[in-house]
Design an enzyme around this catalytic site. Structure first.
Site, short mmCIF file in Angstrom:
data_model
loop_
_atom_site.label_atom_id
_atom_site.label_comp_id
_atom_site.label_asym_id
_atom_site.label_seq_id
_atom_site.Cartn_x
_atom_site.Cartn_y
_atom_site.Cartn_z
N PHE A 133 0.83 -0.96 -0.22
CA PHE A 133 -0.24 -0.56 -0.26
C PHE A 133 0.89 0.86 0.11
O PHE A 133 1.55 1.42 1.22
CB PHE A 133 -0.98 0.00 1.11
CG PHE A 133 -1.90 0.76 1.35
CD1 PHE A 133 -2.94 0.92 0.42
CD2 PHE A 133 -2.09 1.76 2.86
CE1 PHE A 133 -4.33 1.68 1.03
CE2 PHE A 133 -3.01 2.91 2.30
CZ PHE A 133 -3.86 3.11 1.90
N GLU A 137 4.74 9.85 1.38
CA GLU A 137 5.66 10.69 0.62
C GLU A 137 6.19 11.46 1.95
O GLU A 137 5.85 11.42 2.90
CB GLU A 137 5.30 11.21 -0.28
CG GLU A 137 4.40 10.85 -1.52
CD GLU A 137 3.82 12.08 -2.67
OE1 GLU A 137 4.42 13.25 -2.69
OE2 GLU A 137 3.00 11.40 -3.13
N SER A 142 1.36 12.29 7.28
CA SER A 142 -0.05 13.12 7.88
C SER A 142 -0.92 13.79 6.95
O SER A 142 -2.13 13.55 7.10
CB SER A 142 0.32 13.79 10.06
OG SER A 142 1.41 13.31 10.17
N ARG A 276 9.99 -14.23 40.72
CA ARG A 276 10.92 -13.94 41.01
C ARG A 276 11.57 -12.90 42.55
O ARG A 276 9.78 -13.01 43.14
CB ARG A 276 11.43 -11.95 40.26
CG ARG A 276 12.54 -10.48 40.76
CD ARG A 276 13.46 -11.56 40.08
NE ARG A 276 14.38 -9.95 40.94
CZ ARG A 276 15.68 -10.46 40.66
NH1 ARG A 276 16.49 -11.65 40.53
NH2 ARG A 276 16.47 -9.62 40.80
N GLY A 348 13.13 -5.39 35.20
CA GLY A 348 14.79 -4.41 35.34
C GLY A 348 15.88 -4.72 34.34
O GLY A 348 15.13 -4.39 33.29
N GLU A 372 0.26 4.56 9.86
CA GLU A 372 -1.71 4.00 9.67
C GLU A 372 -1.99 5.32 9.90
O GLU A 372 -3.30 4.94 10.90
CB GLU A 372 -1.92 2.99 9.92
CG GLU A 372 -1.56 1.99 8.91
CD GLU A 372 -2.31 0.97 9.22
OE1 GLU A 372 -3.47 0.53 8.81
OE2 GLU A 372 -1.09 -0.36 8.70
N1 COS Z 1 -14.25 7.38 4.61
C1 COS Z 1 -14.48 8.02 3.27
N2 COS Z 1 -14.42 9.09 3.12
C2 COS Z 1 -14.01 9.67 3.90
C3 COS Z 1 -13.20 9.14 4.96
C4 COS Z 1 -13.37 7.82 5.21
N3 COS Z 1 -12.98 6.99 6.40
N4 COS Z 1 -12.32 10.14 5.51
C5 COS Z 1 -12.84 11.25 5.11
N5 COS Z 1 -13.37 11.38 4.22
C6 COS Z 1 -13.50 12.26 3.00
C7 COS Z 1 -14.28 13.21 3.74
O1 COS Z 1 -15.17 13.09 3.72
C8 COS Z 1 -13.67 14.56 3.17
O2 COS Z 1 -14.86 13.97 1.73
P1 COS Z 1 -16.01 15.30 2.02
O3 COS Z 1 -14.66 16.73 1.76
O4 COS Z 1 -16.18 15.45 0.26
O5 COS Z 1 -16.80 15.64 3.11
C9 COS Z 1 -12.27 14.41 2.49
O6 COS Z 1 -11.92 12.81 2.23
C10 COS Z 1 -11.38 15.16 3.05
O7 COS Z 1 -11.29 15.14 3.92
P2 COS Z 1 -10.47 15.50 4.93
O8 COS Z 1 -11.27 16.88 4.85
O9 COS Z 1 -11.05 15.15 6.78
O10 COS Z 1 -9.22 15.49 4.80
P3 COS Z 1 -7.59 16.64 5.15
O11 COS Z 1 -7.09 16.63 4.38
O12 COS Z 1 -8.48 17.21 6.19
O13 COS Z 1 -7.11 15.35 6.19
C11 COS Z 1 -6.55 13.74 7.55
C12 COS Z 1 -7.33 14.76 7.40
C13 COS Z 1 -5.44 14.10 8.64
C14 COS Z 1 -7.13 12.87 9.36
C15 COS Z 1 -5.83 12.31 7.05
O14 COS Z 1 -4.97 13.53 5.98
C16 COS Z 1 -5.18 11.48 7.35
O15 COS Z 1 -5.65 10.39 7.97
N6 COS Z 1 -3.79 11.34 7.71
C17 COS Z 1 -2.55 10.53 7.57
C18 COS Z 1 -2.47 9.35 7.01
C19 COS Z 1 -2.70 7.93 6.90
O16 COS Z 1 -2.81 7.38 7.58
N7 COS Z 1 -1.01 7.95 6.82
C20 COS Z 1 -0.24 7.00 6.63
C21 COS Z 1 0.19 5.84 5.85
S1 COS Z 1 -0.39 4.61 5.66
S2 COS Z 1 1.19 3.77 6.69
#
Ligand code: COS
Length: 400
Positions: A133, A137, A142, A276, A348, A372
Site C-alpha cells: 500500500f 511521501e 500526516s 522473582r 529490571g 497508519e
Molecule cells: N471514508 C470515506 N471518505 C472519507 C473518510 C473515510 N474514512 N475520511 C475522510 N473522508 C473524506 C471526507 O469526507 C472528505 O470528503 P468531503 O470533502 O466530500 O466531505 C475528504 O475525504 C477529505 O477529508 P478531510 O477534509 O478530513 O481531509 P484532510 O486533508 O483534512 O485530512 C487527515 C485529514 C489528517 C485525517 C488525513 O490526512 C489522514 O488520515 N492523514 C494520515 C494519513 C495516514 O494514515 N498515513 C499513513 C499511511 S499508511 S502507513
C-alpha cells in the site's frame, strides 16, 4: 493468557473458531517458519516471504484478502483483529506478513473491478502474490492530501512520476496500490489510486530503510512509468476516499496488533513478578508491583473493548467507523507502549537485554504510534467527528 474476552458479546462462534485456528497455527507452525528472532531479523525479506507463503498454505490469508463480494469488501473486522492480536503475541513479523496482505489488497477488495479482483486477490489469498500500500511521501505523511506524485493521462493509460516512502514490503511486493495526484480538484479531491505491478518500466525501488524493529520498508520511484487504464482503481479523483476507507478498516487492526504486544508483555511481567524473589518474598507481593499489574490489566481490557467495539460496529452496521477506529488505534497503541514500558521495569536490567521478549516488544511497539495515522492524526479525526456530529445535531440550534 487471559482468553475470557472471547466470551464478550462482540463475538460469535465463527470468530471464536477463527481465533482458535490462529492460536493453533501460531503455536504449531509458526516457530518452524520463523527460526530464531535473530535469524528472522537478519533476513526480514526472506522471513516475510516464508511467512506469507505459510499463512497462505494454512488457508489463513482468506481472512486478510477475502476476495468475496459483500459489505466491507468481504472483510470480517472482528476476525482480522483477532488474527493480528494472536500473531502479534508471538511474532511481529508474522503479524506484519498477515496485515500487509490485507492492507495492500483491501483497496482492490473494496473498489476493484471484477477483472482486477480476479487478477490479484486469489494470489494474495494463496500467499503466492505479495501486496503493498503506497500512500506516504517524504513531504506528505500526516498531511497525505499534500502528495505530489502525479499521474497524467497519456496514450495507453496514465504516466506516473514522483516518489513514495515508508512503504512496507517495498522491494518484496508483486504489486503496489499507489496513490497519485490526477488533478480533478485540489488536495484530497484530486487523487486517484492505481495498481502498479513490480517490474513496470519506470518503476524503481530505493534502499531498504533500517528501523529499530526491522521489517521490509523502503521507498519507491516513478519516472515516466506508464500503467494501463485498466490499472486505475475506482474512479478518477476517488483515491483519497479509497485510502481513508481502507484505513477505516485497518486502523482498528493496528490497535489489535498493539494489544497482542501488550498482552505478551503483561504475561511475561506477571510470570516474572510471581517467580522473582525480592526482599525475602515474591516480587508480586510488593504493592508497587501490584499497582503496575492493575494498571496494565486495566489498560489491556479497555483497549480490547475499544478495538472490538470498532470491529463489531463495522461488521454489523457497515459504513464509516472513523471515530471508533481512531479511538481504538490511539488508545491501544499508546497504552501498549506504557504496558510494555512497565513490563521492562518489572524485568529490571534483564528488560533491556537483546533477545529478552520485553526488550523486543519495547522496540516493536514504537512504530505503531506513528504509522497508519500518528496518534495526533487520530485525535484530529476523533475531534472532527465529534464536532461534525454536534454541528449537525438539530438540538444544537435550540440551545441558548
Ligand atoms: N471514508 C470515506 N471518505 C472519507 C473518510 C473515510 N474514512 N475520511 C475522510 N473522508 C473524506 C471526507 O469526507 C472528505 O470528503 P468531503 O470533502 O466530500 O466531505 C475528504 O475525504 C477529505 O477529508 P478531510 O477534509 O478530513 O481531509 P484532510 O486533508 O483534512 O485530512 C487527515 C485529514 C489528517 C485525517 C488525513 O490526512 C489522514 O488520515 N492523514 C494520515 C494519513 C495516514 O494514515 N498515513 C499513513 C499511511 S499508511 S502507513
Amino acid at each position: 493468557m487471559d482468553r475470557s474476552f472471547l466470551d464478550w458479546p462482540f463475538f460469535e462462534a465463527e470468530h471464536r473458531a477463527a481465533a482458535a485456528a490462529f492460536e493453533r497455527w501460531a503455536a504449531e507452525a509458526l516457530p518452524n517458519v520463523l527460526g530464531t528472532d535473530e535469524e528472522a531479523e537478519r533476513d526480514v525479506h526472506g522471513t516475510v516471504r516464508r511467512l506469507v507463503a505459510a499463512l497462505g498454505r494454512a488457508g489463513l490469508l482468506r481472512h486478510a484478502a477475502p476476495g468475496a463480494e459483500g459489505p466491507n469488501g468481504g472483510h470480517v473486522l472482528r476476525t482480522l483483529c483477532l488474527a493480528r492480536e494472536t500473531f502479534a503475541r508471538s511474532s511481529s513479523l508474522a503479524d506484519f506478513a498477515f496485515a500487509m496482505q490485507g492492507l495492500g489488497s483491501a483497496p482492490i477488495s473494496l473498489y476493484g473491478t471484477d477483472a482486477q479482483r480476479r487478477r490479484y486477490l486469489p494470489g494474495v489469498c494463496a500467499g503466492k502474490t505479495i501486496a503493498a500500500f503506497a500512500l506516504s511521501e517524504a513531504e506528505a505523511g500526516s498531511d497525505v492530501a499534500a502528495m505530489t506524485t502525479s499521474a497524467v493521462k497519456c496514450a495507453g493509460g496514465y504516466r506516473l512520476d514522483g516518489g513514495k516512502t515508508w512503504i512496507s514490503n517495498a522491494g518484496l511486493a508483486d504489486f503496489y496500490v499507489v496513490f497519485a495526484r490526477t488533478g480533478e480538484g485540489a488536495r484530497s479531491k484530486g487523487i486517484s489510486a492505481f495498481i502498479v505491478d513490480s517490474g513496470t518500466p519506470g518503476f524503481t525501488i530505493g534502499k531498504n530503510i533500517d528501523i529499530i524493529a526491522p521489517h521490509p520498508l523502503g521507498s519507491l520511484g516513478f519516472e515516466n512509468c506508464v500503467v494501463g487504464e485498466n490499472q486505475l482503481l475506482g474512479k478518477p479523483g476517488e483515491g483519497f476516499k479509497i485510502a481513508m476507507a481502507t484505513l477505516d478498516i485497518f486502523r482498528s487492526t493496528v490497535g489489535a496488533a498493539a494489544l497482542g504486544f501488550a498482552r505478551r508483555a503483561f504475561d511475561e511481567a506477571v510470570q516474572r513478578s510471581v517467580k522473582r524473589q525480592l526482599f525475602g518474598n515474591a516480587m508480586a507481593s510488593l504493592q508497587m508491583i501490584q499497582e503496575k499489574i492493575a494498571d496494565m490489566a486495566l489498560a489491556i481490557d479497555a483497549a480490547a473493548l475499544l478495538i472490538y467495539r470498532a470491529a463489531w460496529t463495522k461488521d454489523t452496521r457497515g459504513g464509516r467507523i472513523s471515530r471508533e477506529a481512531s479511538m481504538a488505534k490511539l488508545y491501544a497503541t499508546e497504552e501498549a507502549q506504557r504496558v510494555i514500558d512497565q513490563a521492562v521495569q518489572i524485568f529490571g536490567g534483564l528488560g533491556v537485554v537483546r533477545g529478552v521478549a520485553v526488550e523486543r516488544l519495547y522496540r516493536e511497539i514504537r512504530a505503531l504510534r506513528i504509522y497508519e495515522g500518528a496518534s495526533e492524526v487520530q485525535k484530529l479525526v476523533i475531534a472532527g467527528e465529534v464536532l461534525q456530529a454536534a454541528r449537525s445535531d438539530p438540538s444544537h440550534e435550540r440551545q441558548p
